[in-house]
Design a protein around this motif. Structure first.
Motif, PDB file in Angstrom:
ATOM      1  N   THR A  18       0.832  -1.194   0.000  1.00  0.00           N
ATOM      2  CA  THR A  18       0.000   0.000   0.000  1.00  0.00           C
ATOM      3  C   THR A  18       0.874   1.253   0.000  1.00  0.00           C
ATOM      4  O   THR A  18       2.085   1.192   0.260  1.00  0.00           O
ATOM      5  N   GLN A  73      -2.188  11.316  -8.260  1.00  0.00           N
ATOM      6  CA  GLN A  73      -3.308  10.408  -8.073  1.00  0.00           C
ATOM      7  C   GLN A  73      -4.609  11.056  -8.551  1.00  0.00           C
ATOM      8  O   GLN A  73      -4.975  12.131  -8.077  1.00  0.00           O
ATOM      9  N   SER A 120      -7.902  10.023  -8.400  1.00  0.00           N
ATOM     10  CA  SER A 120      -9.127   9.961  -7.605  1.00  0.00           C
ATOM     11  C   SER A 120      -8.941  10.626  -6.251  1.00  0.00           C
ATOM     12  O   SER A 120      -7.834  10.672  -5.697  1.00  0.00           O
ATOM     13  N   LYS A 121     -10.031  11.136  -5.691  1.00  0.00           N
ATOM     14  CA  LYS A 121      -9.980  11.781  -4.376  1.00  0.00           C
ATOM     15  C   LYS A 121      -9.571  10.799  -3.288  1.00  0.00           C
ATOM     16  O   LYS A 121      -8.845  11.156  -2.355  1.00  0.00           O
ATOM     17  N   ASP A 122     -10.041   9.555  -3.402  1.00  0.00           N
ATOM     18  CA  ASP A 122      -9.680   8.546  -2.404  1.00  0.00           C
ATOM     19  C   ASP A 122      -8.175   8.280  -2.412  1.00  0.00           C
ATOM     20  O   ASP A 122      -7.541   8.185  -1.353  1.00  0.00           O
ATOM     21  N   LYS A 123      -7.592   8.151  -3.609  1.00  0.00           N
ATOM     22  CA  LYS A 123      -6.156   7.902  -3.722  1.00  0.00           C
ATOM     23  C   LYS A 123      -5.351   9.105  -3.245  1.00  0.00           C
ATOM     24  O   LYS A 123      -4.287   8.958  -2.632  1.00  0.00           O
ATOM     25  N   GLN A 124      -5.853  10.296  -3.521  1.00  0.00           N
ATOM     26  CA  GLN A 124      -5.175  11.503  -3.061  1.00  0.00           C
ATOM     27  C   GLN A 124      -5.164  11.561  -1.536  1.00  0.00           C
ATOM     28  O   GLN A 124      -4.131  11.858  -0.921  1.00  0.00           O
ATOM     29  N   LYS A 125      -6.293  11.251  -0.922  1.00  0.00           N
ATOM     30  CA  LYS A 125      -6.365  11.257   0.543  1.00  0.00           C
ATOM     31  C   LYS A 125      -5.423  10.216   1.140  1.00  0.00           C
ATOM     32  O   LYS A 125      -4.725  10.477   2.129  1.00  0.00           O
ATOM     33  N   GLU A 126      -5.410   9.030   0.517  1.00  0.00           N
ATOM     34  CA  GLU A 126      -4.521   7.964   0.987  1.00  0.00           C
ATOM     35  C   GLU A 126      -3.067   8.428   0.945  1.00  0.00           C
ATOM     36  O   GLU A 126      -2.294   8.209   1.894  1.00  0.00           O
ATOM     37  N   ASP A 131      -2.432  11.482   3.499  1.00  0.00           N
ATOM     38  CA  ASP A 131      -2.447  10.982   4.875  1.00  0.00           C
ATOM     39  C   ASP A 131      -1.139  10.274   5.203  1.00  0.00           C
ATOM     40  O   ASP A 131      -0.574  10.440   6.298  1.00  0.00           O
TER      41      ASP A 131
END
Length: 339
Positions: free
Chosen positions: A83, A104, A106-112, A115
């Motif tokens: 990951t 990245q 997607s928003k999810d990938k950016q947040k991942e 973070d």
């Protein structure tokens, strides 16, 4: 041939003995006794795989950074199995300053990603590019990535590295990529570099020279291993062009290439002495420019996995430890370029 060199030769060929027929069960049995990573580490400790470091030590860089913060060495997730958080954790443990990753979408990938950067206190440089065959579609996709990467971040990137255009686009078509990034960099304050990469607009030294001479704002990511491969040389006959390029470099991909490929199997092996010396000399010059200008230099250790990394026939097992080589490069670069 000494005992350890003979054993290394045997392991790389993945055959217990040269006179025995090739069979996979023998390979598996041999690998159980000693993994390739263990053997490479043993060989390095024994003094077999030390060419890169010995050359670097024998020929110290003439110019070094006084401030340790002036050199930032980043790790690549290219070939990493895990990951984003696991990658960042591994990079931090090794002592890197940060990472380089593709922007990245997607928003999810950016947040991942963001973070993980915050959790492990790492800096970041982004990769942007497009693979579309159609010029207009390609350019629009590229612009979209650049616009997002220069505006939509909670952690400001150190730089953006571009896989820009295509080798078969016209000069005017490829120039549009430079024009857009020049404007985006001015607006955002983020340095944007265009990589000397096969298949892209700066795929060859003489082609890049035309762009350099006609575009004063153009700044480069130097991955000169590609040019060695394209020109089937260590660029001895294009020294003037190479020097023009070195003066425009803001970021380095520190992979060692050779006349027949973009990546040697292991830069510590003695057969690559000429290629190692050539790359060190090019990087030394970039460091000299940065020290004189007072600018920070970012470097990515970018030895890649298969098929950049040569492999054993039939098994597709890599000949060297990609992660170990990149970590070795990180330590060598700091040792060579920091006072």
């Amino acid at each position: 041939m000494s005992g350890i060199v003979a054993a290394l030769h045997k392991l790389i060929l993945n055959r217990p003995d040269q006179h025995q027929p090739f069979n996979h069960s023998a390979i598996q049995s041999f690998n159980i006794k000693m993994t390739r990573r263990d053997f490479m580490n043993t060989a390095t400790a024994a003094g077999v795989l030390t060419t890169f470091e010995s050359i670097a030590d024998a020929n110290k860089a003439a110019v070094q950074f006084d401030n340790k913060l002036s050199l930032k060495v980043l790790g690549t997730n290219w070939g990493f199995k895990g990951t984003t958080d696991q990658f960042c954790e591994a990079v931090k443990k090794e002592g890197y300053d940060g990472i380089e990753m593709w922007w990245q979408g997607s928003k999810d990938k950016q947040k991942e990603l963001f973070d993980a950067l915050k959790r492990h206190n790492l800096e970041v440089g982004f990769l942007c590019g497009s693979g579309e065959k159609d010029y207009r579609t390609h350019l629009n996709a590229f612009k979209s990535q650049i616009d997002a990467a220069t505006t939509q971040w909670p952690v400001k990137p150190l730089y953006i590295n571009c896989h820009s255009g295509r080798d078969h686009f016209t000069y005017e078509q490829n120039k549009a990529f430079i024009d857009h990034t020049t404007e985006a960099s001015t607006k955002s304050g983020i340095p944007i570099y265009h990589e000397t990469h096969r298949g892209r607009m700066l795929f060859a030294a003489h082609i890049a020279r035309n762009f350099i001479e006609k575009n004063p704002a153009l700044r480069l990511t130097l991955d000169i291993s590609h040019w060695c491969n394209v020109h089937e040389s260590l660029l001895q006959d294009q020294e003037e062009t190479v020097q023009l390029a070195l003066a425009r470099v803001g970021h380095i991909h520190s992979r060692v290439g050779h006349e027949e490929g973009p990546q040697v199997n292991d830069p510590r092996a003695p057969e690559w002495e000429a290629a190692v010396k050539a790359h060190l000399a090019w990087w030394d010059k970039v460091v000299e420019y940065k020290v004189k200008s007072g600018e920070t230099l970012t470097v990515l250790t970018e030895f890649g996995p298969p098929n950049y990394q040569p492999t054993v026939p039939f098994t597709h097992q890599p000949l060297s430890d990609q992660w170990g080589i990149n970590v070795h490069m990180m330590h060598l670069l700091r040792k060579r370029y920091l006072k």
